[in-house]
Design a protein around this motif. Structure first.
Motif, PDB file in Angstrom:
ATOM      1  N   GLY A 132       0.721  -1.135  -0.169  1.00  0.00           N
ATOM      2  CA  GLY A 132      -0.006   0.050  -0.044  1.00  0.00           C
ATOM      3  C   GLY A 132       0.747   1.173  -0.240  1.00  0.00           C
ATOM      4  O   GLY A 132       0.290   2.239   0.270  1.00  0.00           O
ATOM      5  N   ARG A 188      -2.773  -2.618   0.125  1.00  0.00           N
ATOM      6  CA  ARG A 188      -3.901  -2.522  -0.581  1.00  0.00           C
ATOM      7  C   ARG A 188      -4.287  -4.022  -0.724  1.00  0.00           C
ATOM      8  O   ARG A 188      -3.630  -4.909  -0.779  1.00  0.00           O
ATOM      9  CB  ARG A 188      -3.752  -1.733  -1.611  1.00  0.00           C
ATOM     10  CG  ARG A 188      -2.845  -2.547  -2.719  1.00  0.00           C
ATOM     11  CD  ARG A 188      -2.836  -1.559  -4.124  1.00  0.00           C
ATOM     12  NE  ARG A 188      -2.367  -2.369  -5.250  1.00  0.00           N
ATOM     13  CZ  ARG A 188      -1.127  -2.753  -5.578  1.00  0.00           C
ATOM     14  NH1 ARG A 188      -0.062  -2.243  -4.555  1.00  0.00           N
ATOM     15  NH2 ARG A 188      -0.795  -3.500  -6.464  1.00  0.00           N
ATOM     16  N   SER A 247      -8.587  -2.427  -5.942  1.00  0.00           N
ATOM     17  CA  SER A 247      -8.359  -3.098  -4.651  1.00  0.00           C
ATOM     18  C   SER A 247      -9.465  -2.375  -3.720  1.00  0.00           C
ATOM     19  O   SER A 247      -9.746  -1.061  -3.892  1.00  0.00           O
ATOM     20  CB  SER A 247      -6.966  -2.883  -4.343  1.00  0.00           C
ATOM     21  OG  SER A 247      -6.548  -1.345  -4.384  1.00  0.00           O
ATOM     22  N   LEU A 256      -7.509  -0.523   2.154  1.00  0.00           N
ATOM     23  CA  LEU A 256      -6.158  -0.096   2.510  1.00  0.00           C
ATOM     24  C   LEU A 256      -5.970  -0.629   3.893  1.00  0.00           C
ATOM     25  O   LEU A 256      -6.939  -0.170   4.821  1.00  0.00           O
ATOM     26  CB  LEU A 256      -6.054   1.455   2.528  1.00  0.00           C
ATOM     27  CG  LEU A 256      -6.120   2.105   1.008  1.00  0.00           C
ATOM     28  CD1 LEU A 256      -5.681   3.663   1.135  1.00  0.00           C
ATOM     29  CD2 LEU A 256      -4.977   1.436   0.212  1.00  0.00           C
ATOM     30  N   LYS A 270     -11.481   3.489  -1.514  1.00  0.00           N
ATOM     31  CA  LYS A 270     -10.976   2.349  -0.905  1.00  0.00           C
ATOM     32  C   LYS A 270     -11.702   2.270   0.494  1.00  0.00           C
ATOM     33  O   LYS A 270     -12.038   3.598   1.069  1.00  0.00           O
ATOM     34  CB  LYS A 270      -9.964   1.993  -0.884  1.00  0.00           C
ATOM     35  CG  LYS A 270      -8.927   1.766  -2.390  1.00  0.00           C
ATOM     36  CD  LYS A 270      -7.762   1.474  -2.238  1.00  0.00           C
ATOM     37  CE  LYS A 270      -7.055   1.790  -3.736  1.00  0.00           C
ATOM     38  NZ  LYS A 270      -7.544   1.260  -4.712  1.00  0.00           N
TER      39      LYS A 270
END
Lengths: 332, 332
Positions: free
Chosen positions: A259, A267, A281, A284, A311
């Motif tokens: 990440g 991620r 994705s 996180l 995310k």
């Protein structure tokens, strides 16, 4: 009408119950009188529904008790948004640690049963232990008295990413990464381990230390203890935590990749069948020790960033078990 | 063809100059032979233009020198992007501290004069002192060997926000903020100090401690030393740094407001004439002490977030003077 402090509460005599409780949900009635929490008294002062508390005006009253000004700002903001709310110590038989307010669903009040938000009031400069996340809505009051609401929830992390892997693949430790020359296709293409050294030629892979530690001794013909030793050398205990979380994610069918570009540990991809057909994705993940304490600003930074890249920010608290806590910005 | 290590360089005999220098810009010619930096030798190994260095293949050679694998990844990536580059110690008479490569403009090479990027190679786990920012392009190699380029520049911070202010406005210290009841319009509406307690009624303002410290004793009838004392109590030395940067911004005609929602100290507005006609804030400012050391991940987080909200990340280094350094993601 004037309030008078009596112990922890502020007492309003006269027809206070009728004026402020029956239709507007302030305080606890005592006959026709009313017992208010300080924050409720401050709100009535602000509204000019009462003239003073112990002879003090709003500013003086807010200054009289540490933390009252900040709690008042949140109380007022939630009232402005159309909610009724009660101090936690009044509402809950056994008030959850660190919770300040029970906020009722819109249109409901202290005469109902349901609670929509359990709000913890936090000043920008206060510490927030990671253990306080999961059941609470944080109302963070920044230095300019703006309020950011952060919803925190225990998160189920699951996926469907599984791929059969070969064993005994030769690999070399190269500083703080691992090279896999002429790697079998499944490793990257199907299971999404590593990164090709050349994008046009998937042959040679570079693996991170945490990927290599996860695979060493089985999939990779590589001395696991040498990888762990290198991991400790470059990251200390953090490496163990990250490896534990990495493993937990893989066990749940979720593929973790770095990440770094998002300032996080990982991620994650929940449903990897092939790298050529990779979705967005979803999470996180930031790995934290159980005793981690946040500065609210760092929480705001993580959550804002995650939101901006569509995310969800998840903290992986690496205790005996890994606990997953999602934090999202929220507009009550 | 095989290379042979000789001191700091790798020597290629035969027609190496003709093959690798004349048209492709590797190394320093010595007659028909060529002296290569290790990273150049590794790249020729990777391309299979040479067969070995001291009898080693690529993996073994990369493992032979700490940091070589990471420098090689960046060298290779920049070559893949169509750049010629030279090791800094070869190119610069007096190599700038911490710079690894001189990267030439596209289409140019070591036979020209111009340098497009001065690249510092950084591993994800390396420390980056703030003093290293300003003239360098950071090439950060993350744990999965992906590279993020961050351009760093000294920034001119200027604006046109000036507004005449009244003096002697009554104000009260309320915990870690300051209340200004019935504030004059100019304070918020024109100069954008503080935050109305009620959005529909600009009368009562809440000021942050740093705003109040900037105005106390002149615009505000408020004891400046009491504000400073409170600032120190809640933030220590950080409060002095933030106040110094706050003042420097205001002196440059730039309005700083809290950057809390972005995880920064301030967001800034260069051209405020009226709060009703406020533009987009341009900068996110993080205040740092001169000896601050970044984890590259924190840099990545800041820069990514700023990019996502269409602002520029600026570090305000609060020494005797305030130095401004902008950091942006860059694609060479």
């Amino acid at each position: 009408m004037h309030g008078r402090t009596s112990g922890e509460t502020v007492r309003l005599e006269g027809n206070a119950r009728e004026r402020f409780y029956d239709s507007r949900g302030y305080g606890v009635p005592d006959g026709a009188a009313l017992e208010l929490a300080p924050v409720e008294a401050a709100h009535l002062l602000w509204r000019e529904d009462i003239e003073g508390v112990d002879g003090q005006d709003l500013q003086a009253y807010l200054a009289s008790e540490p933390g009252l000004a900040v709690r008042f700002l949140v109380y007022k903001d939630l009232r402005d948004r159309g909610f009724y709310l009660a101090p936690a110590e009044r509402w809950f038989d056994d008030p959850p640690a660190g919770i300040d307010f029970a906020v009722f669903p819109r249109g409901e009040g202290p005469w109902g049963d349901a609670v929509e938000y359990r709000v913890r009031v936090v000043g920008e400069r206060d510490d927030v232990p990671v253990s306080a996340l999961g059941d609470a809505t944080l109302a963070v009051v920044d230095e300019e008295s703006e309020i950011t609401y952060l919803g925190t929830d225990h998160e189920e992390v699951t996926g469907t990413s599984t791929a059969a892997l070969p064993t005994g693949v030769p690999a070399t430790l190269l500083g703080d990464r691992v090279a896999v020359p002429d790697a079998p296709d499944e490793l990257y293409e199907r299971a999404f381990y590593g990164q090709p050294l050349d994008r046009n030629d998937g042959g040679d892979l570079q693996l991170s230390l945490v990927e290599a530690a996860h695979l060493a001794g089985d999939v990779l013909a590589l001395d696991r203890s040498a990888v762990l030793e290198k991991g400790h050398e470059v990251e200390g205990e953090r490496f163990d935590r990250r490896l534990r979380v990495y493993r937990a994610l893989r066990e749940r069918g979720v593929v973790p990749k770095t990440g770094f570009k998002f300032g996080a540990d990982f991620r994650t991809y929940a449903d990897v069948e092939s790298v050529d057909d990779l979705g967005h994705s979803e999470l996180l993940v930031r790995v934290l020790p159980v005793d981690h304490v946040f500065a609210p600003r760092d929480l705001a930074l993580d959550v804002r960033l995650a939101h901006g890249v569509r995310k969800t920010m998840v903290y992986a608290v690496a205790g005996d078990e890994v606990e997953w806590v999602a934090v999202k910005r929220l507009t009550p």
